[in-house]
Write a protein that holds these residues in place. Structure first.
Motif, mmCIF file in Angstrom:
data_model
loop_
_atom_site.group_PDB
_atom_site.id
_atom_site.type_symbol
_atom_site.label_atom_id
_atom_site.label_comp_id
_atom_site.label_asym_id
_atom_site.label_seq_id
_atom_site.Cartn_x
_atom_site.Cartn_y
_atom_site.Cartn_z
ATOM 1 N N MET A 101 31.581 35.172 42.726
ATOM 2 C CA MET A 101 32.634 35.418 41.407
ATOM 3 C C MET A 101 31.979 35.918 40.105
ATOM 4 O O MET A 101 32.417 36.839 39.485
ATOM 5 N N GLN A 102 30.751 35.461 40.021
ATOM 6 C CA GLN A 102 30.098 35.746 38.553
ATOM 7 C C GLN A 102 29.575 37.296 38.977
ATOM 8 O O GLN A 102 29.693 38.160 37.869
ATOM 9 N N GLU A 103 29.117 37.500 40.317
ATOM 10 C CA GLU A 103 28.476 38.960 40.343
ATOM 11 C C GLU A 103 29.891 39.859 40.294
ATOM 12 O O GLU A 103 29.741 41.058 39.707
ATOM 13 N N ILE A 104 30.766 39.684 41.269
ATOM 14 C CA ILE A 104 32.032 40.601 41.023
ATOM 15 C C ILE A 104 32.655 40.616 39.613
ATOM 16 O O ILE A 104 33.091 41.705 39.210
ATOM 17 N N GLY A 114 36.224 28.842 36.584
ATOM 18 C CA GLY A 114 37.046 30.252 36.268
ATOM 19 C C GLY A 114 36.140 31.319 35.765
ATOM 20 O O GLY A 114 35.244 30.784 35.316
ATOM 21 N N PHE A 115 36.383 32.716 35.884
ATOM 22 C CA PHE A 115 35.608 33.604 35.409
ATOM 23 C C PHE A 115 36.266 34.550 34.708
ATOM 24 O O PHE A 115 37.235 35.126 35.146
ATOM 25 N N GLY A 116 35.959 34.493 33.448
ATOM 26 C CA GLY A 116 37.056 35.522 32.611
ATOM 27 C C GLY A 116 38.212 34.694 32.270
ATOM 28 O O GLY A 116 38.331 33.633 32.678
ATOM 29 N N SER A 117 39.263 35.234 31.393
ATOM 30 C CA SER A 117 40.572 34.656 31.045
ATOM 31 C C SER A 117 41.504 35.707 30.957
ATOM 32 O O SER A 117 41.069 36.876 30.665
ATOM 33 N N GLY A 157 41.915 31.797 34.526
ATOM 34 C CA GLY A 157 40.893 32.393 34.792
ATOM 35 C C GLY A 157 41.172 33.862 35.681
ATOM 36 O O GLY A 157 42.051 33.777 36.296
ATOM 37 N N LEU A 158 40.344 34.923 35.408
ATOM 38 C CA LEU A 158 40.882 36.136 36.441
ATOM 39 C C LEU A 158 40.355 35.918 37.708
ATOM 40 O O LEU A 158 41.258 36.419 38.625
ATOM 41 N N LEU A 159 39.366 35.352 38.168
ATOM 42 C CA LEU A 159 38.930 34.843 39.085
ATOM 43 C C LEU A 159 38.640 33.340 38.986
ATOM 44 O O LEU A 159 38.102 32.605 38.119
ATOM 45 N N ALA A 160 39.077 32.562 40.171
ATOM 46 C CA ALA A 160 38.915 31.043 39.928
ATOM 47 C C ALA A 160 38.882 30.254 41.305
ATOM 48 O O ALA A 160 39.524 30.771 42.268
ATOM 49 N N ILE A 191 38.617 40.886 49.219
ATOM 50 C CA ILE A 191 39.871 40.395 48.416
ATOM 51 C C ILE A 191 39.707 40.019 47.094
ATOM 52 O O ILE A 191 40.644 40.220 46.146
ATOM 53 N N LEU A 192 38.455 39.519 46.624
ATOM 54 C CA LEU A 192 38.224 38.894 45.050
ATOM 55 C C LEU A 192 38.097 40.321 44.358
ATOM 56 O O LEU A 192 38.559 40.355 43.280
#
Length: 141
Positions: free
Chosen positions: A31-34, A47-50, A64-67, A119-120
């Motif tokens: 998720m950090q890479e994406i 979570g990654f971003g918000s 989070g944008l991705l979590a 998907i992510l």
């Protein structure tokens, strides 16, 4: 919900069983890479971003944008655009179950990581584009 500032590494280390820890490390890197964003804790969610979301009903909040969350029974992956948006890809993912906006995975080694990556990526792109009339998304970081 807002980031809680709990140490991500510590949250992962406290996860059980061991497969959750392993999967959490893999998902954190993926998720950090994406997303290109650093992981942060939102309670027991990583979570990654918000973003701020708003439904026409007036329901709104931050997430989070991705979590994902390394829960005892399975790892929960949260999709802002819901699982229906990914039905075709989810059919190719491997062993999992779903809720309205969650994918539950018991063992990441049994699923197709390339399918999960797609998907992510699509879910993140949807959120970064502002969502839809049904769910408005404003990226905040």
């Amino acid at each position: 919900m807002e980031p809680t500032g709990t140490d991500v590494t510590g949250l992962i280390a406290r996860s059980s069983p061991a497969v959750r820890r392993r999967d959490a490390e893999t998902l954190t890197a993926l998720m950090q890479e994406i997303s290109g964003r650093e992981p942060a804790t939102w309670g027991t969610i990583i979570g990654f971003g918000s973003c701020h979301y708003r439904y026409p009903t007036g329901t709104e909040g931050d997430t989070g944008l991705l979590a994902f969350a390394p829960r005892k029974a399975s790892t929960t992956i949260y999709l802002l655009d819901g699982t229906d948006a990914h039905a075709e890809a989810l059919a190719q993912l491997g062993p999992h179950t779903t809720g309205v906006s969650c994918v539950y995975i018991k063992d990441l080694e049994q699923i197709d990581l390339d399918v999960l990556r797609g998907i992510l990526q699509r879910s993140l792109a949807w959120a970064e584009s502002g969502g839809t009339d049904e769910v408005q998304i404003e990226v905040t970081s």
